[in-house]
Design an enzyme around this catalytic site. Structure first.
Site, mmCIF file in Angstrom:
data_model
loop_
_atom_site.group_PDB
_atom_site.id
_atom_site.type_symbol
_atom_site.label_atom_id
_atom_site.label_comp_id
_atom_site.label_asym_id
_atom_site.label_seq_id
_atom_site.Cartn_x
_atom_site.Cartn_y
_atom_site.Cartn_z
ATOM 1 N N ASP A 7 0.819 -1.211 0.000
ATOM 2 C CA ASP A 7 0.000 0.000 0.000
ATOM 3 C C ASP A 7 0.854 1.262 0.000
ATOM 4 O O ASP A 7 0.413 2.311 -0.463
ATOM 5 C CB ASP A 7 -0.897 0.050 1.258
ATOM 6 N N ASP B 197 -2.499 5.782 -2.980
ATOM 7 C CA ASP B 197 -1.892 4.657 -2.267
ATOM 8 C C ASP B 197 -1.111 3.868 -3.313
ATOM 9 O O ASP B 197 -1.567 3.739 -4.470
ATOM 10 C CB ASP B 197 -2.963 3.740 -1.667
ATOM 11 N N HIS C 248 -7.620 0.195 -3.818
ATOM 12 C CA HIS C 248 -6.538 -0.701 -4.236
ATOM 13 C C HIS C 248 -6.985 -1.604 -5.391
ATOM 14 O O HIS C 248 -8.016 -2.245 -5.326
ATOM 15 C CB HIS C 248 -6.002 -1.535 -3.076
ATOM 16 N N ASP D 145 -5.591 -4.352 -6.373
ATOM 17 C CA ASP D 145 -5.085 -5.728 -6.370
ATOM 18 C C ASP D 145 -6.049 -6.803 -5.855
ATOM 19 O O ASP D 145 -5.639 -7.931 -5.579
ATOM 20 C CB ASP D 145 -3.708 -5.818 -5.691
ATOM 21 N N CYS E 244 -0.827 -7.784 -1.144
ATOM 22 C CA CYS E 244 -0.820 -6.627 -0.220
ATOM 23 C C CYS E 244 0.355 -6.651 0.754
ATOM 24 O O CYS E 244 0.940 -5.620 1.049
ATOM 25 C CB CYS E 244 -2.081 -6.619 0.634
HETATM 26 O O1 DAV Z 1 -11.770 -5.987 -2.419
HETATM 27 O O2 DAV Z 1 -11.672 -5.193 -0.409
HETATM 28 C C1 DAV Z 1 -8.842 -5.067 -1.024
HETATM 29 C C2 DAV Z 1 -7.515 -4.537 -1.463
HETATM 30 C C3 DAV Z 1 -6.505 -4.627 -0.400
HETATM 31 N N1 DAV Z 1 -5.232 -4.070 -0.803
HETATM 32 C C4 DAV Z 1 -11.222 -5.312 -1.560
HETATM 33 C C5 DAV Z 1 -9.946 -4.613 -1.892
#
Ligand code: DAV
Length: 371
Positions: A110, A198, A247, A249, A353
């Site tokens: 992140d 981020d 995010h 990912d 992550c």
């Molecule tokens: O689908 O909650 C999580 C991403 C964490 N880096 C989600 C995204």
């Protein structure tokens, strides 16, 4: 043979991984309410109204899983470094605000963005994460000393006053339907007051950087990135269908040159697919997650199933319980390494992550010559 003096080098998400940072669960706190964070915690979450340090049992379990993941990587000849946790359970402040605690240092992805020989500390957009880069400074300082060509950069620290957040998102009774309408219209919790991003909103495809516009990254942040990475092409993408877009990912995951898996509830809009299609890349729907709900006290959705770590274009780490995702990647020709991590998800995410690239073999390449 790798030149010993070159410590930092990583241009994409799939070249052979040789050196990586893996986060730690130590001292992780559930932060007190603040505008950007509240917008992300799902309305029906068990985290509503809770804050403070996580229990010792859950920290110990998460650390055990992270340590086991480190051993798996090390056995494959990958060098692993770990951050140095701060005391997260203390008040922090700037001239503009104060919050009761920080967050943690499990999701290295992140905060730290590695592009080529440069490591960039992201601005972040949650106040509780303002100082998170400090957990990685001992490592980054070491790389900087050892590697004469390494570049250490930090994006402008944002002020994160109330002007950065849309008041519309302050309620926790917005409802999923309204959230989906807003996110489809790109009406996110963060305003355009100042650049925000981020590092986990950015995917590296050699000369092209693909950046998710959402709750944690605004258009000014994407503009800042395109001015900073002068030799790259920076593309803003967004994914309608995600009521809490943070995010990229757990939404859009490159596996190897030419292949991306995309969350079927959050598909890339047709017009944004053009870049990939014109250059012969396939975007396939990701397999369903194996779980109906995230583990307790977790911010992330069940789609951490897609949060895989690619070790090289033939090998990928997939969370052990995510049997459908593993099966799909196996059918797509990948060797799948199962890694147990679900009980660490609550600390900030999955296998992608909790890592940040230091060194992948390979050079800067152009994977999208037609544009
Ligand atoms: O689908 O909650 C999580 C991403 C964490 N880096 C989600 C995204």
């Amino acid at each position: 043979m790798k030149d010993k003096k070159v410590i930092v080098n990583s241009w994409n998400e799939w070249d052979p991984l040789k050196h990586v940072i893996v986060g730690r669960a130590d001292g992780c706190c559930i932060p007190a309410p603040e505008p950007a964070l509240d917008a992300k915690v799902p309305e029906d979450s068990d985290m509503k109204g809770k804050h403070g340090p996580r229990t010792k049992d859950t920290v110990d379990k998460a650390n055990q899983l992270l340590n086991d993941f480190v051993s798996i990587l090390e056995k494959r000849g990958i060098k692993v470094d770990r951050p140095e946790p701060l005391n997260f359970n203390q008040e922090i402040s700037t001239p503009d605000w104060k919050v009761e605690s920080m967050f943690g240092c499990m999701p290295a992805r992140d905060v730290i963005l590695t592009v080529g020989n440069e490591m960039l500390e992201a601005t972040m957009s949650y106040r509780c994460r303002w100082f998170e880069y400090l957990n990685y400074r001992p490592l980054i300082n070491k790389y900087y000393e050892q590697d004469p060509n390494m570049k250490h950069e930090s994006a402008p620290k944002p002020r994160l006053t109330d002007l950065d957040y849309r008041k519309d998102y302050l309620s926790d009774k917005i409802g999923i339907q309204k959230r989906l309408e807003w996110t489809e219209k790109k009406f996110f919790v963060t305003t355009e007051e100042e650049p925000l991003f981020d590092a986990a909103d950015i995917l590296r495809f050699g000369k092209d950087l693909v950046v998710q516009h959402g709750f944690t990254t605004n258009l000014k942040g994407i503009d800042w990135l395109s001015r900073h990475y002068k030799n790259h092409r920076v593309h803003a993408v967004n994914f309608p269908g995600d009521p809490y877009p943070i995010h990229i990912d757990a939404t859009f995951t490159p596996i190897k040159p030419g292949l991306i898996i995309n969350n079927p509830h959050r598909r890339l809009p047709k017009e944004q697919k053009k870049l990939f299609e014109d250059n012969g890349w396939k975007i396939v729907d990701a397999a369903q997650p194996a779980h109906n709900a995230p583990p307790p006290l977790c911010y992330s959705s069940v789609w951490l199933s897609m949060n895989v770590l690619v070790l090289d274009p033939k090998t990928v780490c997939v969370e052990k319980s995510e049997v459908y995702q593993a099966e799909q990647l196996d059918k797509l020709g990948m060797e799948v390494i199962p890694v147990e991590l679900r009980d660490a998800y609550a600390f900030g995410g999955g296998l992608h992550c909790c890592t940040a690239d230091v060194y992948r073999e390979g050079k800067l390449e152009d994977y999208f010559p037609k544009q």
